[in-house]
Design a protein around this motif. Structure first.
Motif, PDB file in Angstrom:
ATOM      1  N   VAL A 120       0.839  -1.207   0.000  1.00  0.00           N
ATOM      2  CA  VAL A 120       0.000   0.000   0.000  1.00  0.00           C
ATOM      3  C   VAL A 120       0.868   1.248   0.000  1.00  0.00           C
ATOM      4  N   ILE A 121       1.919   1.253   0.807  1.00  0.00           N
ATOM      5  CA  ILE A 121       2.832   2.410   0.843  1.00  0.00           C
ATOM      6  C   ILE A 121       3.458   2.653  -0.526  1.00  0.00           C
ATOM      7  N   ALA A 122       3.864   1.551  -1.198  1.00  0.00           N
ATOM      8  CA  ALA A 122       4.458   1.696  -2.523  1.00  0.00           C
ATOM      9  C   ALA A 122       3.435   2.187  -3.543  1.00  0.00           C
ATOM     10  N   ALA A 123       2.168   1.766  -3.412  1.00  0.00           N
ATOM     11  CA  ALA A 123       1.138   2.167  -4.373  1.00  0.00           C
ATOM     12  C   ALA A 123       0.765   3.630  -4.230  1.00  0.00           C
ATOM     13  N   LEU A 124       0.868   4.187  -3.029  1.00  0.00           N
ATOM     14  CA  LEU A 124       0.510   5.589  -2.826  1.00  0.00           C
ATOM     15  C   LEU A 124       1.504   6.529  -3.501  1.00  0.00           C
ATOM     16  N   ARG A 125       2.738   6.090  -3.642  1.00  0.00           N
ATOM     17  CA  ARG A 125       3.762   6.884  -4.327  1.00  0.00           C
ATOM     18  C   ARG A 125       4.454   5.980  -5.346  1.00  0.00           C
ATOM     19  N   PRO A 126       3.786   5.673  -6.471  1.00  0.00           N
ATOM     20  CA  PRO A 126       4.332   4.671  -7.404  1.00  0.00           C
ATOM     21  C   PRO A 126       5.635   5.077  -8.075  1.00  0.00           C
ATOM     22  N   ARG A 127       5.987   6.350  -8.034  1.00  0.00           N
ATOM     23  CA  ARG A 127       7.243   6.797  -8.651  1.00  0.00           C
ATOM     24  C   ARG A 127       8.238   7.296  -7.611  1.00  0.00           C
ATOM     25  N   GLY A 128       7.961   7.051  -6.343  1.00  0.00           N
ATOM     26  CA  GLY A 128       8.857   7.515  -5.296  1.00  0.00           C
ATOM     27  C   GLY A 128       9.878   6.467  -4.890  1.00  0.00           C
ATOM     28  N   TRP A 129      10.755   6.869  -3.964  1.00  0.00           N
ATOM     29  CA  TRP A 129      11.816   5.957  -3.538  1.00  0.00           C
ATOM     30  C   TRP A 129      11.257   4.786  -2.745  1.00  0.00           C
ATOM     31  N   PHE A 133      12.141   0.833  -3.151  1.00  0.00           N
ATOM     32  CA  PHE A 133      12.628   0.067  -2.010  1.00  0.00           C
ATOM     33  C   PHE A 133      11.809  -1.219  -1.829  1.00  0.00           C
ATOM     34  N   VAL A 134      10.479  -1.099  -1.922  1.00  0.00           N
ATOM     35  CA  VAL A 134       9.620  -2.277  -1.801  1.00  0.00           C
ATOM     36  C   VAL A 134       9.884  -3.252  -2.939  1.00  0.00           C
ATOM     37  N   THR A 135      10.082  -2.740  -4.141  1.00  0.00           N
ATOM     38  CA  THR A 135      10.385  -3.606  -5.282  1.00  0.00           C
ATOM     39  C   THR A 135      11.682  -4.365  -5.066  1.00  0.00           C
ATOM     40  N   LEU A 136      12.692  -3.686  -4.513  1.00  0.00           N
ATOM     41  CA  LEU A 136      13.973  -4.336  -4.240  1.00  0.00           C
ATOM     42  C   LEU A 136      13.810  -5.433  -3.194  1.00  0.00           C
ATOM     43  N   ILE A 137      13.073  -5.146  -2.133  1.00  0.00           N
ATOM     44  CA  ILE A 137      12.840  -6.145  -1.090  1.00  0.00           C
ATOM     45  C   ILE A 137      12.097  -7.351  -1.665  1.00  0.00           C
ATOM     46  N   ALA A 210       0.006  -3.955  -6.643  1.00  0.00           N
ATOM     47  CA  ALA A 210      -0.722  -3.957  -7.913  1.00  0.00           C
ATOM     48  C   ALA A 210      -2.220  -3.804  -7.698  1.00  0.00           C
ATOM     49  N   SER A 211      -2.756  -4.498  -6.689  1.00  0.00           N
ATOM     50  CA  SER A 211      -4.190  -4.422  -6.430  1.00  0.00           C
ATOM     51  C   SER A 211      -4.601  -3.034  -5.952  1.00  0.00           C
ATOM     52  N   THR A 212      -3.781  -2.425  -5.087  1.00  0.00           N
ATOM     53  CA  THR A 212      -4.099  -1.088  -4.584  1.00  0.00           C
ATOM     54  C   THR A 212      -4.027  -0.049  -5.693  1.00  0.00           C
ATOM     55  N   LEU A 213      -3.034  -0.157  -6.566  1.00  0.00           N
ATOM     56  CA  LEU A 213      -2.943   0.755  -7.706  1.00  0.00           C
ATOM     57  C   LEU A 213      -4.181   0.660  -8.585  1.00  0.00           C
ATOM     58  N   LEU A 236      -7.910   3.299   3.741  1.00  0.00           N
ATOM     59  CA  LEU A 236      -8.180   2.205   4.677  1.00  0.00           C
ATOM     60  C   LEU A 236      -9.618   1.695   4.594  1.00  0.00           C
ATOM     61  N   LYS A 237     -10.579   2.589   4.407  1.00  0.00           N
ATOM     62  CA  LYS A 237     -11.983   2.176   4.446  1.00  0.00           C
ATOM     63  C   LYS A 237     -12.522   1.790   3.077  1.00  0.00           C
ATOM     64  N   HIS A 238     -12.132   2.522   2.042  1.00  0.00           N
ATOM     65  CA  HIS A 238     -12.733   2.295   0.729  1.00  0.00           C
ATOM     66  C   HIS A 238     -11.843   1.455  -0.192  1.00  0.00           C
ATOM     67  N   ALA A 239     -10.556   1.722  -0.196  1.00  0.00           N
ATOM     68  CA  ALA A 239      -9.677   1.050  -1.158  1.00  0.00           C
ATOM     69  C   ALA A 239      -9.178  -0.301  -0.661  1.00  0.00           C
ATOM     70  N   LEU A 240      -8.805  -0.372   0.621  1.00  0.00           N
ATOM     71  CA  LEU A 240      -8.126  -1.565   1.105  1.00  0.00           C
ATOM     72  C   LEU A 240      -9.027  -2.790   1.102  1.00  0.00           C
TER      73      LEU A 240
END
Length: 322
Positions: A120-129, A133-137, A210-213, A236-240
């Motif tokens: 979810v953190i990665a989806a909120l900022r798909p072009r951020g660091w 980081f999540v992709t690397l992990i 991918a699902s959150t995006l 949290l309420k609508h998207a997740l």
């Protein structure tokens, strides 16, 4: 719902029957012999005694006769007696099962919570660091064998720094109070749970991202934002809730994979679970124990898939309507 559940249970019973038959023939087709392994451990034996042992365990009968008798016993809940332990297979497995369940459930819980949060953190900022980081992990988690990671973690954190115990589920002797025992078990489980959860955390983080995006681009999300709702409420309420559907599916499908991973982790960390039991049974050709463990693994996967379908219907009412 009752008709659907009954139909799934029937399908599950047929699948379990196929699994039992396939495992039975595969195990007996493997090279080696259970009685030969027992005789080798004792340093040899008289051929007459060996023949008597084969007859006492029913191994002198044709394979189809052995299968027929085994299916009859399984139908009554009797999985036979272990050749090595000379005890009922069900009792031998149940003695080791709590340790494996504790490890598997703990690792899956950590992987689902942490992996979903990272996705979810990665989806909120798909072009951020954070996304990179999540992709690397995730890539590291996919590429790392669980037994290799377990040995590295064991060497670094248990041997070099001495931060965690190297083996076992409790200290020797175990703590006397319940609270101290719980803390001691958590201390011993820290490295095995970390090792096993890394294997699945990568999957959950990628799926949840991918699902959150996909969900965040929906019309109802834009409507919720247009109403002026807080971003945390929107996510949290609508998207997740809708984004969680693929995660639920993955959790149900990976339960069997988690069991196989737990077997390797238990062997590495010398935990008193199903892993060492299955490993020793393979070495000793203890057919009843191997068949019992494989039956339990298949049964767990079937039940997990049925529960996953029911949870799906709870999360998405449209599935019930169809």
């Amino acid at each position: 719902m009752p008709k659907y559940l009954a139909r799934r249970l029937v399908y599950g019973a047929v699948l379990m029957l196929c699994v039992i038959v396939l495992n039975f023939f595969l195990i007996h087709a493997a090279p080696g012999d259970a009685i030969g392994a027992l005789v080798a451990e004792s340093g040899g034996g008289d051929p007459a005694v060996v023949a008597q042992m084969r007859a006492s365990y029913g191994l002198d009968q044709p394979l189809y006769v052995q299968l027929y008798k085994y299916l009859g016993r399984v139908a009554t809940g009797d999985f036979g007696r272990s050749f090595h332990y000379d005890a009922p297979v069900l009792g031998v497995i149940m003695e080791r099962l709590p340790s494996t369940l504790l490890l598997t459930i703990s690792a899956l819980f950590v992987a689902v919570i942490v992996g979903t949060a990272l996705g979810v953190i990665a989806a909120l900022r798909p072009r951020g660091w954070r996304n990179y980081f999540v992709t690397l992990i995730s890539l590291l988690g996919y590429a790392t064998p669980v037994f290799w990671l377990g040995m590295i973690v064991l060497i670094v954190f248990a041997d070099k720094f001495g931060l965690f115990p190297a083996y076992g589920l409790t200290s020797v002797p175990p703590p006397e109070t319940a609270w101290a025992l719980a803390v001691d078990v958590l201390h011993h489980l820290a490295l095995p749970v970390f090792t096993l959860s890394i294997l699945f955390l990568a999957s959950y983080s990628r799926i949840s991202r991918a699902s959150t995006l996909d969900v965040l681009g929906s019309d109802y999300i834009r409507t919720a934002r247009a109403k002026g709702l807080l971003e945390s409420v929107v996510v949290l309420k609508h998207a997740l809730r809708n984004a969680a559907l693929p995660i639920v599916t993955l959790a149900g499908l990976q339960l069997g994979h988690a069991f196989s991973g737990a077997v390797l982790v238990e062997v590495v960390f010398s935990l008193p679970g199903i892993g060492p039991l299955l490993y020793d049974s393979i070495i000793r050709h203890d057919y009843p124990v191997m068949l019992g463990v494989l039956f339990g693994a298949a049964f767990t996967v079937v039940i997990a898939n049925i529960i996953t379908d029911l949870v799906y219907r709870i999360l998405d009412p449209r599935i019930r309507l169809r």
